[in-house]
Design a protein around this motif. Structure first.
Motif, mmCIF file in Angstrom:
data_model
loop_
_atom_site.group_PDB
_atom_site.id
_atom_site.type_symbol
_atom_site.label_atom_id
_atom_site.label_comp_id
_atom_site.label_asym_id
_atom_site.label_seq_id
_atom_site.Cartn_x
_atom_site.Cartn_y
_atom_site.Cartn_z
ATOM 1 N N HIS A 1 0.829 -1.171 -0.145
ATOM 2 C CA HIS A 1 -0.173 0.079 0.107
ATOM 3 C C HIS A 1 0.798 1.158 0.039
ATOM 4 C CE1 HIS A 1 -3.852 1.789 -0.126
ATOM 5 N NE2 HIS A 1 -3.691 2.370 0.926
ATOM 6 N N GLU A 2 2.177 1.265 0.539
ATOM 7 C CA GLU A 2 2.917 2.418 0.161
ATOM 8 C C GLU A 2 3.400 2.528 -1.125
ATOM 9 O OE1 GLU A 2 7.147 4.035 1.858
ATOM 10 O OE2 GLU A 2 6.809 2.221 2.488
ATOM 11 N N VAL A 3 3.307 1.298 -1.948
ATOM 12 C CA VAL A 3 3.474 1.575 -3.328
ATOM 13 C C VAL A 3 2.429 2.559 -3.898
ATOM 14 C CG1 VAL A 3 3.931 0.505 -5.635
ATOM 15 C CG2 VAL A 3 4.930 -0.489 -3.481
ATOM 16 N N PHE A 4 1.322 2.132 -3.614
ATOM 17 C CA PHE A 4 -0.048 2.616 -3.769
ATOM 18 C C PHE A 4 0.012 3.883 -3.911
ATOM 19 C CE2 PHE A 4 -4.265 4.444 -3.423
ATOM 20 C CZ PHE A 4 -5.139 3.711 -4.451
ATOM 21 N N GLN A 5 0.249 4.442 -2.361
ATOM 22 C CA GLN A 5 0.371 5.806 -2.077
ATOM 23 C C GLN A 5 1.548 6.607 -2.747
ATOM 24 O OE1 GLN A 5 0.589 4.986 2.300
ATOM 25 N NE2 GLN A 5 -1.499 5.726 2.426
ATOM 26 N N ALA A 6 2.664 6.090 -3.096
ATOM 27 C CA ALA A 6 3.816 6.590 -3.745
ATOM 28 C C ALA A 6 3.234 6.966 -4.980
ATOM 29 C CB ALA A 6 4.972 5.844 -3.605
ATOM 30 N N MET A 7 2.620 6.121 -5.539
ATOM 31 C CA MET A 7 2.252 6.392 -7.250
ATOM 32 C C MET A 7 1.396 7.739 -7.077
ATOM 33 S SD MET A 7 1.925 2.199 -8.328
ATOM 34 C CE MET A 7 1.627 2.917 -10.265
ATOM 35 N N LYS A 8 0.153 7.628 -6.243
ATOM 36 C CA LYS A 8 -0.392 8.865 -6.058
ATOM 37 C C LYS A 8 0.222 10.213 -5.843
ATOM 38 C CE LYS A 8 -4.857 7.344 -6.062
ATOM 39 N NZ LYS A 8 -5.949 7.779 -7.138
ATOM 40 N N TYR A 9 1.187 10.040 -5.030
ATOM 41 C CA TYR A 9 2.175 11.396 -4.548
ATOM 42 C C TYR A 9 2.880 11.633 -6.179
ATOM 43 C CZ TYR A 9 6.069 13.633 -3.107
ATOM 44 O OH TYR A 9 7.346 14.641 -3.015
ATOM 45 N N LEU A 10 3.404 10.700 -6.610
ATOM 46 C CA LEU A 10 4.190 11.006 -7.797
ATOM 47 C C LEU A 10 3.165 11.500 -8.963
ATOM 48 C CD1 LEU A 10 6.566 8.042 -7.904
ATOM 49 C CD2 LEU A 10 7.061 10.222 -7.555
ATOM 50 N N GLN A 11 1.737 11.180 -9.045
ATOM 51 C CA GLN A 11 1.025 11.416 -10.121
ATOM 52 C C GLN A 11 0.639 13.055 -9.590
ATOM 53 O OE1 GLN A 11 -2.165 8.553 -9.829
ATOM 54 N NE2 GLN A 11 -1.654 7.809 -11.878
ATOM 55 N N ASN A 12 0.245 13.337 -8.591
ATOM 56 C CA ASN A 12 -0.376 14.608 -7.959
ATOM 57 C C ASN A 12 0.919 15.546 -7.951
ATOM 58 O OD1 ASN A 12 -2.695 13.476 -7.311
ATOM 59 N ND2 ASN A 12 -2.227 13.160 -5.197
ATOM 60 N N ASN A 13 2.240 15.313 -8.261
ATOM 61 C CA ASN A 13 3.302 16.240 -8.158
ATOM 62 C C ASN A 13 3.975 16.391 -9.478
ATOM 63 O OD1 ASN A 13 3.886 17.263 -5.200
ATOM 64 N ND2 ASN A 13 3.129 15.308 -5.055
ATOM 65 N N GLN A 14 3.131 15.870 -10.517
ATOM 66 C CA GLN A 14 4.054 15.935 -11.885
ATOM 67 C C GLN A 14 4.014 17.367 -12.348
ATOM 68 O OE1 GLN A 14 5.886 13.682 -14.232
ATOM 69 N NE2 GLN A 14 6.218 12.890 -11.945
ATOM 70 N N GLN A 15 3.208 18.348 -12.120
ATOM 71 C CA GLN A 15 3.202 19.593 -12.405
ATOM 72 C C GLN A 15 4.082 20.297 -11.582
ATOM 73 O OE1 GLN A 15 1.784 20.043 -15.373
ATOM 74 N NE2 GLN A 15 1.169 17.825 -15.158
ATOM 75 N N VAL A 16 4.723 19.976 -10.604
ATOM 76 C CA VAL A 16 5.643 20.640 -9.565
ATOM 77 C C VAL A 16 7.030 20.436 -9.892
ATOM 78 C CG1 VAL A 16 6.170 20.881 -7.200
ATOM 79 C CG2 VAL A 16 3.877 20.401 -7.785
ATOM 80 N N THR A 17 7.722 21.565 -9.870
ATOM 81 C CA THR A 17 9.274 21.028 -10.398
ATOM 82 C C THR A 17 9.869 20.443 -9.305
ATOM 83 O OG1 THR A 17 9.857 23.084 -9.001
ATOM 84 C CG2 THR A 17 9.337 23.537 -11.476
ATOM 85 N N PRO A 18 10.863 19.631 -9.785
ATOM 86 C CA PRO A 18 11.515 18.656 -8.706
ATOM 87 C C PRO A 18 12.143 19.565 -7.716
ATOM 88 C CG PRO A 18 12.118 17.893 -11.009
ATOM 89 C CD PRO A 18 11.280 19.365 -11.200
ATOM 90 N N ARG A 19 12.622 20.832 -7.758
ATOM 91 C CA ARG A 19 13.337 21.691 -6.873
ATOM 92 C C ARG A 19 12.086 21.952 -5.824
ATOM 93 N NH1 ARG A 19 17.419 24.595 -5.804
ATOM 94 N NH2 ARG A 19 17.448 26.680 -4.686
ATOM 95 N N MET A 20 10.882 22.608 -6.350
ATOM 96 C CA MET A 20 10.005 22.608 -5.275
ATOM 97 C C MET A 20 9.439 21.442 -4.565
ATOM 98 S SD MET A 20 7.586 25.143 -7.655
ATOM 99 C CE MET A 20 6.186 25.231 -6.390
ATOM 100 N N GLY A 21 9.435 20.447 -5.172
ATOM 101 C CA GLY A 21 9.304 18.988 -4.573
ATOM 102 C C GLY A 21 10.255 18.706 -3.344
ATOM 103 N N ALA A 22 11.359 18.982 -3.581
ATOM 104 C CA ALA A 22 12.478 18.749 -2.878
ATOM 105 C C ALA A 22 12.539 19.723 -1.414
ATOM 106 C CB ALA A 22 13.810 19.229 -3.418
ATOM 107 N N GLN A 23 12.085 21.010 -1.649
ATOM 108 C CA GLN A 23 11.792 21.921 -0.824
ATOM 109 C C GLN A 23 10.652 21.579 0.169
ATOM 110 O OE1 GLN A 23 11.349 25.501 -2.951
ATOM 111 N NE2 GLN A 23 13.385 25.806 -3.036
ATOM 112 N N ALA A 24 9.335 21.071 -0.296
ATOM 113 C CA ALA A 24 8.180 20.600 0.349
ATOM 114 C C ALA A 24 8.656 19.178 1.073
ATOM 115 C CB ALA A 24 7.034 20.326 -0.682
ATOM 116 N N LEU A 25 9.343 18.358 0.380
ATOM 117 C CA LEU A 25 9.732 17.150 1.269
ATOM 118 C C LEU A 25 10.612 17.516 2.347
ATOM 119 C CD1 LEU A 25 9.004 14.163 0.669
ATOM 120 C CD2 LEU A 25 11.380 13.789 -0.319
ATOM 121 N N THR A 26 11.703 18.361 2.224
ATOM 122 C CA THR A 26 12.625 18.600 3.259
ATOM 123 C C THR A 26 11.895 19.451 4.390
ATOM 124 O OG1 THR A 26 14.363 18.899 1.507
ATOM 125 C CG2 THR A 26 14.624 19.889 3.806
#
Length: 273
Positions: free
Chosen positions: A124-149
Motif C-alpha cells: 500500500h505504500e507503493v499505491f500511495q507513492a504512485m498517487k504522490y508522484l501523479q499529484n506532483n508531476q506539475q510541480v518542479t523537482p526543486r519545489m518537490g525537494a523543498q516541500a519534502l525537506t
C-alpha cells in the motif's frame, strides 16, 4: 425504541454472465467445460508460451498489449529487483514463522502477502507513492525537494522514534538512507530508459541536501510502474506478485525445520497492561 430502517429496492439489473476482455476460452466441441483454445488479449496462449517471456505475458495481461523492448527491459529489471523483500521484512518473517509452525502450505503465501500489504514497506505504500508522484508531476523537482525537506523537519520535531517518511516512498530506512535501494535505482538508470516519473523523483532527491532522505523501495517501484503505464491500483498488485517468490522461498527453506529454528520473544519482553 427501534430505529426504523428505510428499506427499498435499488432496482439494480445484474448481468447474466461474467465478462472479461483479458482471457478468451473457446470451448471444446466434445465438452463445453474444457478448452480447445485460449487467448490473452487476442494473443494465442500457446504462441505466447513458445515465443514470449513470463514478464512480457504478465505485462500483457494487465496492459492489454505486449511491452515495447524498452518497457520489457524496465519491467524485467523491476520484477527482479523486487523478487525478495529480504529476510528481515515482516512478510518474510511471517512466512518463516508460519512454516516452522507447520501451517498448511496453502495458507502461507496468502497470510504473508497480507503482511506485505502495509503502508510502511508494503504494497500500500507503493499505491500511495504512485498517487504522490501523479499529484506532483506539475510541480518542479526543486519545489518537490523543498516541500519534502520541510515536511521532514516537521516530523523530526514531532518525534524521535521510527523512520521519517514525509511522502510515501521517500524518507529514511531504519533511520538513514536506504543504500541498497539507491544501488537498485542507479542500476535501473544505467541499464534502462527512465520515464518522466523516475526522472522527476531522481531530480527531486538530488535537490535534497539538508535532511537524510532517499528512495524507499516503494517510491522506486511506484515511479517505475507509473512509467510503465500502470495505475496505482494495478501497481500495488504487481508489487505483491513481484515479491511473492522470495517470500515463498523463505517459507520453503524453513518447511522441515523445528519451531525452535525461529527466535521467540523472551518472557521479560511481554508487557501486560
Amino acid at each position: 425504541m427501534v430505529k426504523k430502517v428505510d428499506e427499498h429496492s435499488r432496482n439494480d439489473a445484474f448481468c447474466e454472465k461474467t465478462s472479461t476482455s483479458i482471457w478468451q476460452e473457446t470451448p471444446s466441441t466434445t465438452n463445453p467445460y474444457t478448452v480447445s483454445e485460449a487467448r490473452c488479449h487476442g494473443y494465442e496462449h500457446l504462441a505466447l508460451i513458445n515465443n514470449r517471456s513470463y514478464t512480457e505475458v504478465l505485462f500483457l495481461m494487465f496492459q492489454g498489449e505486449l511491452p515495447t523492448p524498452e518497457q520489457h527491459q524496465l519491467f524485467e529489471h523491476l520484477l527482479t529487483s523486487l523478487i525478495h523483500p529480504g529476510p528481515r521484512h515482516n512478510a518474510c518473517r511471517a512466512a518463516m514463522n508460519a512454516a516452522v509452525s507447520k501451517t498448511h502450505v496453502s495458507h502461507i503465501l496468502p497470510l504473508s502477502l497480507n503482511v506485505l500489504s502495509g503502508e510502511q514497506g508494503g504494497s500500500h505504500e507503493v499505491f500511495q507513492a504512485m498517487k504522490y508522484l501523479q499529484n506532483n508531476q506539475q510541480v518542479t523537482p526543486r519545489m518537490g525537494a523543498q516541500a519534502l525537506t520541510q515536511a521532514a523537519k516537521i516530523l523530526v520535531a514531532q518525534t524521535d522514534e521510527g523512520d521519517i517518511i514525509p511522502a510515501p516512498g521517500f524518507g529514511t530506512f531504519y533511520g538513514s538512507i536506504d543504500s541498497y535501494t539507491q544501488k537498485i535505482a542507479d542500476n535501473v538508470f544505467n541499464h534502462c530508459s527512465p520515464g518522466p516519473h523516475l526522472r522527476w523523483a531522481h531530480a527531486m532527491l538530488d535537490g535534497i541536501d539538508e535532511v537524510t532522505l532517499s528512495w524507499r523501495i516503494a517510491g522506486l517501484a511506484g515511479a517505475c510502474l507509473l512509467d510503465l503505464g500502470f495505475t496505482p491500483y494495478t501497481g500495488e498488485l504487481i508489487f505483491q506478485i513481484a515479491c511473492a517468490p522470495g517470500i515463498a522461498a523463505q517459507a520453503a527453506e524453513k518447511s522441515n525445520s523445528p519451531i525452535t529454528e525461529m527466535p521467540f520473544l523472551a518472557e521479560e519482553n511481554y508487557v501486560i497492561k
